[in-house]
Structures are given as C-alpha cells and as structure tokens.
Design an enzyme around this catalytic site. Structure first.
Site, PDB file in Angstrom:
ATOM      1  N   GLY A  45     -20.259 -27.131  10.474  1.00 40.02           N
ATOM      2  CA  GLY A  45     -20.520 -28.410  11.119  1.00 40.02           C
ATOM      3  C   GLY A  45     -21.650 -29.224  10.521  1.00 40.02           C
ATOM      4  O   GLY A  45     -21.838 -30.386  10.882  1.00 40.02           O
ATOM      5  N   HIS A  46     -22.428 -28.653   9.611  1.00 42.50           N
ATOM      6  CA  HIS A  46     -23.556 -29.377   9.024  1.00 42.50           C
ATOM      7  C   HIS A  46     -23.107 -29.997   7.701  1.00 42.50           C
ATOM      8  O   HIS A  46     -23.123 -29.345   6.676  1.00 42.50           O
ATOM      9  CB  HIS A  46     -24.752 -28.435   8.818  1.00 42.50           C
ATOM     10  N   TYR A  47     -22.661 -31.229   7.780  1.00 42.32           N
ATOM     11  CA  TYR A  47     -22.074 -31.945   6.646  1.00 42.32           C
ATOM     12  C   TYR A  47     -20.870 -31.167   6.096  1.00 42.32           C
ATOM     13  O   TYR A  47     -20.889 -30.678   4.967  1.00 42.32           O
ATOM     14  CB  TYR A  47     -23.102 -32.192   5.537  1.00 42.32           C
TER      15      TYR A  47
END
Length: 144
Positions: A45-47
C-alpha cells in the site's frame, strides 16, 4: 549477534522486528543490518506502483538498534525497556527500495539518569548513499 540474541535484548517481534543482524557493538555505538525483501506488508500500500520503504520505518529500525545498545545500560533495572520520547532533525536523503539492505549506525551521545540521547545514521547499501539521519531520545520504562 544472532537473531535470538536480538530478541533477548528487545521486546520487538516479527513482523515489526526491523533488525536482522548486529555487525558491530561497543559500549556507546552499534551497527546493524536490515534487508527489506519486498515481501513486507507495507509495500502493498505504500506507493504500490513504485514501492518505497517508509521513512518512519527507517527511524523505527534505528530506534530498535538503539534499544539493543541500551539493553546493557538497562541491565540494572529488570523489566525496564527503552521507549522513544522524541526525534529531532529527521532528514531523509535516499529512497530505500524493496530488495535493499541498510546499514544502521546508532551512537549514544549522552545519558542523564534514565534518559538517553542518541544519533542515528542509515545508509542504503545498494547506492552507498545516506538514506536517513536523526537524533532521538529514550527513557527507561517498566514494561507492564
């Protein structure tokens, strides 16, 4: 220092244990390694199209290394663990991508009773560049 010895020194566990190996340790300095495989849960979910390691996790890895360093200083206070109380002058310089290994260097600069002041430097081993640096403080707290 082995993973078992790290786990004996600090309460952190997978999936939030962010130190793989201690490669050097002195009275007031520690050097650790951490490999980010790309399988860690935050990359989803982080980039997601261009995953990078969250900077706050580089700080957390450094604080965990600091906790291992301070475990010897806390030996006279059974049940006490170092808890972060502040972070200052945080700078992020180089992205840490999945598959990267970082070298974490933490130095104890001052102790006032149960308060410890440290500085950290995280280097991206793939690029040779400084990824993060900051100063932080911890106090010894009884684990409930």
């Amino acid at each position: 220092m082995s993973l078992d010895q790290i786990k004996a020194a600090i309460p952190h566990r997978e999936p939030f244990l962010l130190i793989d190996e201690i490669v050097e340790q002195e009275e007031n300095r520690i050097v650790c390694l951490k490999k980010f495989t790309g399988d860690e849960f935050w990359y989803a979910g982080h980039y997601p199209e261009f995953p990078i390691t969250p900077g706050v996790l580089l700080c957390e890895a450094s604080m965990q290394a600091g906790a291992v360093l301070l475990s010897k200083h806390a030996a006279d206070k059974p049940g006490a663990v170092p808890v972060a109380t502040r972070a200052n002058n945080v700078q992020f310089r180089d992205m840490v991508l999945p598959g990267s290994t970082v070298k974490i260097e933490v130095e104890l600069t001052e102790r006032l009773a149960d308060a410890f002041f440290l500085k950290a430097k995280v280097t991206n081993q793939e690029t040779g560049k400084l990824a993060c640096r900051f100063e932080f403080a911890c106090t010894l707290t009884k684990a409930e």
